[in-house]
Design a protein around this motif. Structure first.
Motif, mmCIF file in Angstrom:
data_model
loop_
_atom_site.group_PDB
_atom_site.id
_atom_site.type_symbol
_atom_site.label_atom_id
_atom_site.label_comp_id
_atom_site.label_asym_id
_atom_site.label_seq_id
_atom_site.Cartn_x
_atom_site.Cartn_y
_atom_site.Cartn_z
ATOM 1 N N GLN A 58 0.816 -1.230 0.000
ATOM 2 C CA GLN A 58 0.000 0.000 0.000
ATOM 3 C C GLN A 58 0.843 1.271 0.000
ATOM 4 O OE1 GLN A 58 -3.336 -0.004 -0.172
ATOM 5 N NE2 GLN A 58 -3.521 -2.228 -0.109
ATOM 6 N N GLY A 59 2.108 1.140 0.397
ATOM 7 C CA GLY A 59 2.933 2.328 0.629
ATOM 8 C C GLY A 59 3.088 3.230 -0.580
ATOM 9 N N ASP A 73 8.806 15.824 -1.333
ATOM 10 C CA ASP A 73 9.088 14.400 -1.122
ATOM 11 C C ASP A 73 9.365 14.060 0.341
ATOM 12 O OD1 ASP A 73 8.645 13.862 -3.731
ATOM 13 O OD2 ASP A 73 10.756 13.673 -4.302
ATOM 14 N N GLU A 74 10.147 14.922 0.993
ATOM 15 C CA GLU A 74 10.498 14.624 2.382
ATOM 16 C C GLU A 74 9.245 14.663 3.263
ATOM 17 O OE1 GLU A 74 13.654 17.029 3.908
ATOM 18 O OE2 GLU A 74 13.457 16.174 5.922
ATOM 19 N N ASP A 75 8.423 15.676 3.077
ATOM 20 C CA ASP A 75 7.173 15.762 3.853
ATOM 21 C C ASP A 75 6.263 14.572 3.539
ATOM 22 O OD1 ASP A 75 7.990 18.083 5.000
ATOM 23 O OD2 ASP A 75 6.630 19.399 3.891
ATOM 24 N N LEU A 80 3.744 9.538 5.180
ATOM 25 C CA LEU A 80 3.468 8.104 5.021
ATOM 26 C C LEU A 80 3.752 7.377 6.326
ATOM 27 C CD1 LEU A 80 2.706 5.863 2.963
ATOM 28 C CD2 LEU A 80 5.156 5.490 2.664
ATOM 29 N N GLN A 81 4.879 7.747 6.948
ATOM 30 C CA GLN A 81 5.228 7.102 8.215
ATOM 31 C C GLN A 81 4.151 7.393 9.268
ATOM 32 O OE1 GLN A 81 9.306 7.354 9.172
ATOM 33 N NE2 GLN A 81 9.070 6.703 11.288
ATOM 34 N N ASN A 110 -5.788 12.646 5.766
ATOM 35 C CA ASN A 110 -5.874 13.458 6.984
ATOM 36 C C ASN A 110 -4.492 13.784 7.552
ATOM 37 O OD1 ASN A 110 -8.720 14.043 7.656
ATOM 38 N ND2 ASN A 110 -8.908 11.846 7.444
ATOM 39 N N ALA A 111 -3.570 12.835 7.458
ATOM 40 C CA ALA A 111 -2.206 13.097 7.943
ATOM 41 C C ALA A 111 -1.553 14.184 7.096
ATOM 42 C CB ALA A 111 -1.382 11.809 7.903
ATOM 43 N N ALA A 112 -1.794 14.154 5.786
ATOM 44 C CA ALA A 112 -1.207 15.174 4.899
ATOM 45 C C ALA A 112 -1.814 16.543 5.179
ATOM 46 C CB ALA A 112 -1.417 14.779 3.437
ATOM 47 N N LEU A 113 -3.122 16.577 5.412
ATOM 48 C CA LEU A 113 -3.763 17.870 5.701
ATOM 49 C C LEU A 113 -3.263 18.431 7.028
ATOM 50 C CD1 LEU A 113 -7.437 17.190 4.533
ATOM 51 C CD2 LEU A 113 -5.647 18.465 3.343
#
Lengths: 228, 92
Positions: A58-59, A73-75, A80-81, A110-113
């Motif tokens: 899924q990653g 990319d780093e964010d 993802l982690q 939600n983690a990205a937001l």
């Protein structure tokens, strides 16, 4: 959004048939359900290989979602982690009624937001210059031309696809985020509003302006460089 | 329900919505959220305005191009060290 709301929303998406991943034939679907049930059982039993399989399978797709929202990319890797850490913690409460992939998709969004909100606010460029303008009597100041014939062929060219992605990236962040959530990640208006903490009407206004700005950028670039 | 689309102009003895009103309510039109009367007025404008028809077509096409371009983007593969970091974080 709570875990329960996440899963409930994910179930709704599955019922609408718009969840991530293609729908398969009945037999394939049945196998996939069995496979997913087995994976879930293994995850709940703490099987290390099951966790690794989940992250590997899924990653990539989730990393792409994080990149679309964060454009860094780093964010995206941090996101993802964070997504998997949250998922592993919430696993005991996951009832398995939604697909794992759909549930994870909502968590990564939600983690990205959350990460976007945590960023130092950057001044946004104005979107006004990319919106249509009108005379006092309500008539458009320009006559629009239809460039849709031929667009299908253009989409087969990677340089055009890159141009489209760049046009999305250049939208002011508050508008780009709404467009990504609604048109690319396929959240509905209420889901996007809840995820962003704004009203459904504000989602609609931003989405319409974002689409108009994207249309204008594509209009300029495609007509200049690709369509006679 | 009172119509949200209010601005009408006269053309050939008939009243029509303006381009500004039509373009302003495209999203609601595409989402089938206009009232029947609003939708009829909307479509009456489209019937006489090729410019707005072109705007509607290219607005729709922009969404399709965005989806197509993103769907065709290669899916990144998480680096092995990232997978290891994620799995290690589970134990913390």
């Amino acid at each position: 959004m709570t875990d329960g709301a996440l899963e409930s929303s994910a179930q709704d998406r599955q019922r609408r048939g718009s969840g991530p991943g293609p729908a398969g034939a009945d037999g394939a679907t049945s196998n996939r359900v069995d496979d997913e049930a087995a994976l879930l059982t293994a995850l709940r039993a703490g099987d290390e290989r099951a966790f690794e399989r989940l992250v590997v399978e899924q990653g990539g797709r989730l990393l792409a979602v994080a990149r679309r929202l964060l454009r860094n990319d780093e964010d995206a890797r941090d996101c993802l982690q964070e997504c998997f850490v949250q998922a592993f913690r919430a696993l005991p409460r996951f009832e398995g009624q939604a697909k794992l992939s759909t549930w994870l998709h909502r968590i990564v969004v939600n983690a990205a937001l959350m990460k976007l909100r945590g960023r130092r606010a950057r001044p946004e460029g104005s979107i006004e210059s990319l919106l249509p303008s009108f005379h006092e009597d309500g008539h458009s100041t320009v006559s629009f031309r239809d460039w849709t014939p031929g667009a299908d062929e253009l989409l087969e060219r990677e340089e055009v696809r890159a141009l489209v992605r760049a046009a999305i990236d250049q939208l002011p962040e508050s508008h780009r985020t709404v467009l990504v959530l609604r048109d690319l990640e396929e959240l509905d208006t209420a889901e996007a509003a809840a995820a962003l903490g704004i009203s459904p009407n504000a989602v609609k206004i931003r989405l319409h302006r974002a689409r108009q700005a994207l249309r204008q950028q594509l209009d300029l670039r495609l007509r200049e460089g690709y369509l006679a | 329900m009172r119509s949200r689309i209010g601005k009408l102009v006269e053309s050939g003895g008939e009243l029509y919505l303006t381009c500004e009103e039509v373009i302003g309510f495209l999203l609601e039109y595409l989402d089938h959220e206009l009232e029947p009367e609003e939708e009829r007025n909307f479509e009456r404008h489209l019937a006489i305005c090729p410019s707005c028809v072109a705007y509607l077509a290219t607005y729709r096409e922009s969404i399709r191009l965005a989806r197509g371009a993103e769907a065709a983007a290669p899916v990144p593969e998480p680096a092995p060290e990232l997978v290891r970091a994620i799995l290690a974080a589970r134990g913390r």
